[in-house]
Enzyme design. Sequence first.
Site, PDB file in Angstrom:
ATOM      1  N   LYS A   1      31.557  32.796  59.163  1.00 31.84           N
ATOM      2  CA  LYS A   1      31.930  32.274  60.477  1.00 31.84           C
ATOM      3  C   LYS A   1      31.225  33.030  61.597  1.00 31.84           C
ATOM      4  O   LYS A   1      30.696  32.428  62.539  1.00 31.84           O
ATOM      5  CB  LYS A   1      33.449  32.355  60.661  1.00 31.84           C
ATOM      6  CG  LYS A   1      34.223  31.433  59.748  1.00 31.84           C
ATOM      7  CD  LYS A   1      35.714  31.697  59.847  1.00 31.84           C
ATOM      8  CE  LYS A   1      36.497  30.860  58.858  1.00 31.84           C
ATOM      9  NZ  LYS A   1      37.940  31.147  58.940  1.00 31.84           N
TER      10      LYS A   1
ATOM     11  N   SER B   1      36.793  36.138  61.455  1.00 30.17           N
ATOM     12  CA  SER B   1      37.928  36.637  60.682  1.00 30.17           C
ATOM     13  C   SER B   1      38.438  35.541  59.769  1.00 30.17           C
ATOM     14  O   SER B   1      38.213  34.351  59.995  1.00 30.17           O
ATOM     15  CB  SER B   1      39.037  37.134  61.612  1.00 30.17           C
ATOM     16  OG  SER B   1      39.504  36.072  62.409  1.00 30.17           O
ATOM     17  N   ASP B   2      39.101  35.963  58.722  1.00 35.94           N
ATOM     18  CA  ASP B   2      39.726  35.026  57.807  1.00 35.94           C
ATOM     19  C   ASP B   2      40.828  35.769  57.076  1.00 35.94           C
ATOM     20  O   ASP B   2      40.826  37.006  57.021  1.00 35.94           O
ATOM     21  CB  ASP B   2      38.724  34.460  56.794  1.00 35.94           C
ATOM     22  CG  ASP B   2      39.222  33.157  56.194  1.00 35.94           C
ATOM     23  OD1 ASP B   2      38.986  32.112  56.811  1.00 35.94           O
ATOM     24  OD2 ASP B   2      39.885  33.190  55.146  1.00 35.94           O
ATOM     25  N   SER B   3      41.758  35.032  56.559  1.00 32.40           N
ATOM     26  CA  SER B   3      42.816  35.620  55.748  1.00 32.40           C
ATOM     27  C   SER B   3      42.998  34.786  54.496  1.00 32.40           C
ATOM     28  O   SER B   3      42.761  33.579  54.508  1.00 32.40           O
ATOM     29  CB  SER B   3      44.122  35.723  56.538  1.00 32.40           C
ATOM     30  OG  SER B   3      44.507  34.446  57.000  1.00 32.40           O
TER      31      SER B   3
ATOM     32  N   ARG C   1      45.112  34.141  65.900  1.00 30.90           N
ATOM     33  CA  ARG C   1      44.064  35.122  66.211  1.00 30.90           C
ATOM     34  C   ARG C   1      43.846  35.219  67.722  1.00 30.90           C
ATOM     35  O   ARG C   1      43.649  36.306  68.263  1.00 30.90           O
ATOM     36  CB  ARG C   1      42.777  34.769  65.486  1.00 30.90           C
ATOM     37  CG  ARG C   1      42.907  35.031  63.989  1.00 30.90           C
ATOM     38  CD  ARG C   1      41.619  34.842  63.230  1.00 30.90           C
ATOM     39  NE  ARG C   1      41.872  35.087  61.831  1.00 30.90           N
ATOM     40  CZ  ARG C   1      42.287  34.164  60.961  1.00 30.90           C
ATOM     41  NH1 ARG C   1      42.458  32.925  61.354  1.00 30.90           N
ATOM     42  NH2 ARG C   1      42.511  34.474  59.702  1.00 30.90           N
TER      43      ARG C   1
END
Length: 111
Positions: free
Chosen positions: A69, A85-87, A26
């Site tokens: 977050k 953000s996250d995935s 990121r």
Amino acid sequence: MDPRLRGDDERSIMTPLLLASQSASRRAMLAAAGVPFDATAAGVDEDAAKASLAGAKPRDLADALAELKAVKVGLRHPDRLVLGSDSVVALADGSLLDKPESREQAADHLA
């Protein structure tokens, strides 16, 4: 509108985005895009958050983790514009792959 979004005050122009992550990928994406940013760990217990969201669709899970977050970091830095953000990797059978803890586990994920 939030002045940090308009860019019409001196502070907003000089204050970089705050990334709520220590993820190297990121950070690399923001740097490659020329976005000025600082990064900090959110300090979120992702396992506990995922457990509380059991059964959620993968997209909803990723959205919830990203928001968690951003909110957690935003509470510590209320004067900053925070990006969370996250995935989530979901297989066709609906199972989710967690972050690999080793090269061997990463290879297993790809097999």
